[in-house]
Design a protein around this motif. Structure first.
Motif, short mmCIF file in Angstrom:
data_model
loop_
_atom_site.label_atom_id
_atom_site.label_comp_id
_atom_site.label_asym_id
_atom_site.label_seq_id
_atom_site.Cartn_x
_atom_site.Cartn_y
_atom_site.Cartn_z
N VAL A 25 -3.63 11.38 -5.09
CA VAL A 25 -2.71 11.85 -4.05
C VAL A 25 -2.61 10.84 -2.92
CG1 VAL A 25 -2.37 13.59 -2.25
CG2 VAL A 25 -2.94 14.30 -4.57
N PHE A 26 -3.74 10.35 -2.43
CA PHE A 26 -3.71 9.39 -1.33
C PHE A 26 -3.07 8.07 -1.76
CE2 PHE A 26 -7.11 12.01 0.68
CZ PHE A 26 -6.37 12.36 1.80
N ALA A 27 -3.34 7.63 -2.98
CA ALA A 27 -2.70 6.40 -3.47
C ALA A 27 -1.19 6.58 -3.52
CB ALA A 27 -3.25 6.04 -4.85
N SER A 28 -0.73 7.74 -3.94
CA SER A 28 0.71 8.02 -4.00
C SER A 28 1.34 8.02 -2.62
CB SER A 28 0.97 9.36 -4.69
OG SER A 28 0.50 9.34 -6.01
N VAL A 29 0.66 8.62 -1.66
CA VAL A 29 1.17 8.66 -0.28
C VAL A 29 1.24 7.25 0.30
CG1 VAL A 29 0.65 9.42 2.08
CG2 VAL A 29 0.46 11.03 0.18
N LEU A 30 0.18 6.47 0.11
CA LEU A 30 0.17 5.11 0.64
C LEU A 30 1.26 4.26 -0.02
CD1 LEU A 30 -3.67 4.50 0.89
CD2 LEU A 30 -2.08 5.12 2.72
N PHE A 31 1.46 4.42 -1.30
CA PHE A 31 2.52 3.68 -1.99
C PHE A 31 3.89 4.09 -1.48
CE2 PHE A 31 5.57 3.22 -5.47
CZ PHE A 31 5.45 1.86 -5.72
N ALA A 32 4.15 5.39 -1.36
CA ALA A 32 5.45 5.87 -0.90
C ALA A 32 5.74 5.45 0.53
CB ALA A 32 5.52 7.39 -1.03
N ALA A 33 4.70 5.33 1.35
CA ALA A 33 4.89 4.94 2.75
C ALA A 33 5.46 3.53 2.88
CB ALA A 33 3.56 5.04 3.50
N ARG A 34 5.27 2.71 1.87
CA ARG A 34 5.84 1.36 1.90
C ARG A 34 7.36 1.39 1.87
NH1 ARG A 34 2.42 -1.91 -2.66
NH2 ARG A 34 0.37 -1.72 -1.71
N PHE A 35 7.93 2.45 1.32
CA PHE A 35 9.36 2.51 1.08
C PHE A 35 10.09 3.54 1.94
CE2 PHE A 35 7.17 1.23 -2.78
CZ PHE A 35 7.73 -0.03 -2.96
N HIS A 36 9.36 4.36 2.69
CA HIS A 36 10.02 5.39 3.49
C HIS A 36 9.28 5.54 4.81
CE1 HIS A 36 11.64 9.22 4.78
NE2 HIS A 36 12.55 9.12 3.82
N GLU A 37 9.97 5.26 5.91
CA GLU A 37 9.35 5.31 7.24
C GLU A 37 8.86 6.71 7.61
OE1 GLU A 37 11.79 3.68 10.28
OE2 GLU A 37 12.07 1.80 9.22
N GLY A 38 9.50 7.73 7.07
CA GLY A 38 9.11 9.10 7.40
C GLY A 38 7.73 9.47 6.89
N ILE A 39 7.24 8.75 5.90
CA ILE A 39 5.92 9.02 5.32
C ILE A 39 4.83 8.20 6.01
CG2 ILE A 39 4.58 8.99 3.17
CD1 ILE A 39 7.20 9.36 1.68
N SER A 40 5.23 7.18 6.76
CA SER A 40 4.25 6.30 7.40
C SER A 40 3.21 7.03 8.25
CB SER A 40 4.97 5.24 8.24
OG SER A 40 5.72 4.40 7.40
N PRO A 41 3.60 8.03 9.07
CA PRO A 41 2.57 8.73 9.85
C PRO A 41 1.53 9.42 8.97
CG PRO A 41 4.74 9.19 10.75
CD PRO A 41 4.95 8.47 9.45
N LEU A 42 1.96 9.99 7.86
CA LEU A 42 1.02 10.63 6.95
C LEU A 42 0.07 9.61 6.34
CD1 LEU A 42 0.04 13.17 5.54
CD2 LEU A 42 1.83 12.83 3.83
N ALA A 43 0.59 8.46 5.99
CA ALA A 43 -0.25 7.39 5.44
C ALA A 43 -1.27 6.91 6.47
CB ALA A 43 0.62 6.23 4.97
N ARG A 44 -0.84 6.79 7.73
CA ARG A 44 -1.74 6.35 8.79
C ARG A 44 -2.87 7.36 8.98
NH1 ARG A 44 -1.99 8.13 13.52
NH2 ARG A 44 0.12 8.94 13.57
N ILE A 45 -2.52 8.65 9.00
CA ILE A 45 -3.53 9.70 9.14
C ILE A 45 -4.50 9.67 7.97
CG2 ILE A 45 -3.87 12.21 9.13
CD1 ILE A 45 -1.17 12.38 10.67
N ALA A 46 -3.97 9.51 6.78
CA ALA A 46 -4.83 9.47 5.59
C ALA A 46 -5.82 8.31 5.68
CB ALA A 46 -3.98 9.36 4.33
N LYS A 47 -5.33 7.14 6.04
CA LYS A 47 -6.21 5.97 6.17
C LYS A 47 -7.30 6.20 7.22
CE LYS A 47 -3.36 2.07 4.79
NZ LYS A 47 -2.68 0.85 5.28
N GLU A 48 -6.89 6.73 8.40
CA GLU A 48 -7.85 6.97 9.48
C GLU A 48 -8.92 7.97 9.04
OE1 GLU A 48 -5.50 8.24 12.78
OE2 GLU A 48 -4.72 6.22 13.16
N GLU A 49 -8.50 9.03 8.38
CA GLU A 49 -9.46 10.05 7.94
C GLU A 49 -10.39 9.51 6.86
OE1 GLU A 49 -10.20 13.06 9.22
OE2 GLU A 49 -8.80 12.52 10.79
N LEU A 50 -9.88 8.69 5.97
CA LEU A 50 -10.73 8.10 4.93
C LEU A 50 -11.76 7.18 5.56
CD1 LEU A 50 -8.16 7.35 2.11
CD2 LEU A 50 -10.00 9.05 2.07
#
Length: 65
Positions: A25-50
């Motif tokens: 799930v996290f790999a998918s979110v991080l990958f999708a964040a590369r292509f869609h700015e709307g997902i970037s905040p979720l990717a940032r939160i995921a990275k910080e929490e990890l």
């Protein structure tokens, strides 16, 4: 891989994932964040929490902020 999804009445979703499912799930979110700015905040939160999770004990049942 094991996953359980529960819909809440307020529109939120609770996920219970084993380690393999969580990584996917996290790999998918991080990958999708590369292509869609709307997902970037979720990717940032995921990275910080990890990163924070690696430094402190895991507390179960906490909601994401």
């Amino acid at each position: 891989m094991q996953a359980a999804i529960k819909k809440m009445t307020d529109g939120s979703v609770a996920l219970k994932l084993d380690a393999d499912a969580a990584r996917a799930v996290f790999a998918s979110v991080l990958f999708a964040a590369r292509f869609h700015e709307g997902i970037s905040p979720l990717a940032r939160i995921a990275k910080e929490e990890l990163e924070r999770g690696a430094k402190k004990p895991v507390r179960r049942g906490e909601s994401c902020q």
